[in-house]
Design an enzyme around this catalytic site. Structure first.
Site, mmCIF file in Angstrom:
data_model
loop_
_atom_site.group_PDB
_atom_site.id
_atom_site.type_symbol
_atom_site.label_atom_id
_atom_site.label_comp_id
_atom_site.label_asym_id
_atom_site.label_seq_id
_atom_site.Cartn_x
_atom_site.Cartn_y
_atom_site.Cartn_z
ATOM 1 N N SER A 118 -4.623 -1.750 -1.024
ATOM 2 C CA SER A 118 -4.670 -2.388 -2.998
ATOM 3 C C SER A 118 -3.331 -3.462 -2.659
ATOM 4 O O SER A 118 -4.413 -4.314 -3.558
ATOM 5 C CB SER A 118 -4.367 -1.356 -3.425
ATOM 6 N N ARG A 128 -1.167 3.233 -5.752
ATOM 7 C CA ARG A 128 -0.212 4.010 -6.907
ATOM 8 C C ARG A 128 -0.762 4.052 -8.112
ATOM 9 O O ARG A 128 -0.801 5.298 -8.521
ATOM 10 C CB ARG A 128 1.500 4.051 -6.346
ATOM 11 N N CYS A 179 0.724 13.508 -1.219
ATOM 12 C CA CYS A 179 1.048 12.690 -1.958
ATOM 13 C C CYS A 179 0.530 12.904 -3.759
ATOM 14 O O CYS A 179 1.263 12.772 -4.750
ATOM 15 C CB CYS A 179 1.330 11.467 -2.256
ATOM 16 N N LYS A 183 2.532 3.096 10.081
ATOM 17 C CA LYS A 183 2.378 2.528 8.547
ATOM 18 C C LYS A 183 3.914 2.538 7.304
ATOM 19 O O LYS A 183 4.800 3.286 7.832
ATOM 20 C CB LYS A 183 1.833 4.333 7.935
ATOM 21 N N LYS A 220 -0.949 0.020 9.418
ATOM 22 C CA LYS A 220 -0.778 -0.542 7.288
ATOM 23 C C LYS A 220 0.203 -0.664 6.377
ATOM 24 O O LYS A 220 1.458 -0.249 6.964
ATOM 25 C CB LYS A 220 -1.479 1.221 6.541
#
Length: 325
Positions: free
Chosen positions: A275, A206, A123, A196, A249
């Site tokens: 995050s 991101r 990604c 995930k 996650k």
């Protein structure tokens, strides 16, 4: 009141020495995995606006960072790359001199005692921001596997100690295991992002990795947050295919899943304190709304108590300092 019969549980809470003596769950520096973002430019140490205290680092600044990580007693890092150029296939992910591959070499040269975990995904490297080959707006599963194998092998060749595929393609563990074995890396373990979820907690990441999808979202391959039983199927498949670790996650909103996976499998379980979980606490602490140390230690202990053996967390350096106090 002396004639009442009841249990005196508070005897074991009377002071800190007693509480420490009977404490059931403990957090150690060795439990921490510190995520890092590396960039291809020179002389870059750029703080990520949505993640105070976390930086994009060029290789020259990475050396200084790793010396600090080593001095703090943190044993493991997780690498994400931010390349200068992207394309449809994400070829930068598996280039022998890609940014993550070069960062691995730097770390193993300068701080060889640190365990390097390479995030294995496309990604950050694809122009469309998805984790695989995109055709007609849909990420193609099987054509993506070969590219992920190439990425894993190139990371192992560079010196990665652990491969951590995060793409959520079906069959990614068995494909990568076969590719690593055939390339002579049969002793390199796979730390699978087995469970995930398509979570709203990934927003700041991101920003850090510059990996937001340019069209659509990742709900066709990441898991629905409403689903629990699906996590069993995902984890079971990865263990059968050769995963050596299982990652859940995000962590904080999915502690029930961490416990489920711990109860179901005997491989090490890793909780990713992502995050968004980091930024929410950092933002509140900067406004004086919460006691940062207290709330961070409480939530990481909750992950250990739920069954996590290891924790990926952007708080790793802070926690290592607090544990040394």
């Amino acid at each position: 009141m002396n004639d009442l019969e009841f249990k005196r549980h508070r005897r074991l809470r009377v002071n800190e020495s007693m509480r420490s003596l009977v404490r059931e769950t403990r957090l150690h520096k060795e439990d921490l995995i510190y995520p890092l973002f590396v960039v291809e430019e020179e002389n870059v140490k750029k703080e990520i606006p949505s993640m105070p205290g976390i930086y994009q680092l060029s290789l020259d600044h990475l050396v200084e960072e790793m010396k600090e990580v080593e001095a703090l007693g943190i044993k493991s890092v997780l690498l994400f790359g931010v390349p200068n150029e992207k394309d449809e296939q994400g070829t930068g992910a598996f280039h022998n001199h890609g940014i993550v591959q070069e960062a691995i070499r730097v770390i193993k040269k300068e701080t060889p005692s640190i365990m390097v975990i390479a995030d294995t995904c496309l990604c950050e490297y694809t122009s469309h921001g998805h984790c695989g080959v995109l055709e007609n707006g849909y990420v193609q599963n099987d054509p993506s596997l070969g590219l992920l194998v190439d990425t894993a092998v190139s990371q192992a060749k560079a010196g990665a100690d652990i491969i951590a595929p995060s793409n959520m393609m079906d069959g990614f563990v068995t494909a990568i295991r076969k590719g690593l074995d055939e390339a002579g890396y049969e002793n390199i373990p796979i730390m699978s992002y087995a469970v995930k979820y398509a979570s709203a907690f990934y927003g700041p990441f991101r920003d850090a990795a510059q990996s937001a999808p340019q069209e659509g979202d990742r709900k066709a391959y990441q898991m629905d947050p409403a689903n629990r039983l699906e996590a069993f199927r995902e984890a079971d498949s990865d263990v059968e295919e050769g995963a050596d670790f299982l990652i859940v996650k995000p962590a904080l909103s999915y502690l029930d899943i961490v416990r489920d996976i711990r109860n179901r499998h005997d491989v090490p379980v890793v909780a990713y304190n992502v995050s968004g979980e980091y930024s929410l606490v950092k933002g509140a602490a900067q406004h004086g709304w919460v006691d940062e140390k207290a709330i961070v230690m409480e939530k990481l202990l909750s992950m250990k108590r739920a069954g996590a053996d290891l924790i990926m967390t952007y708080f790793a350096k802070d926690v290592a300092k607090w544990l040394s106090e």
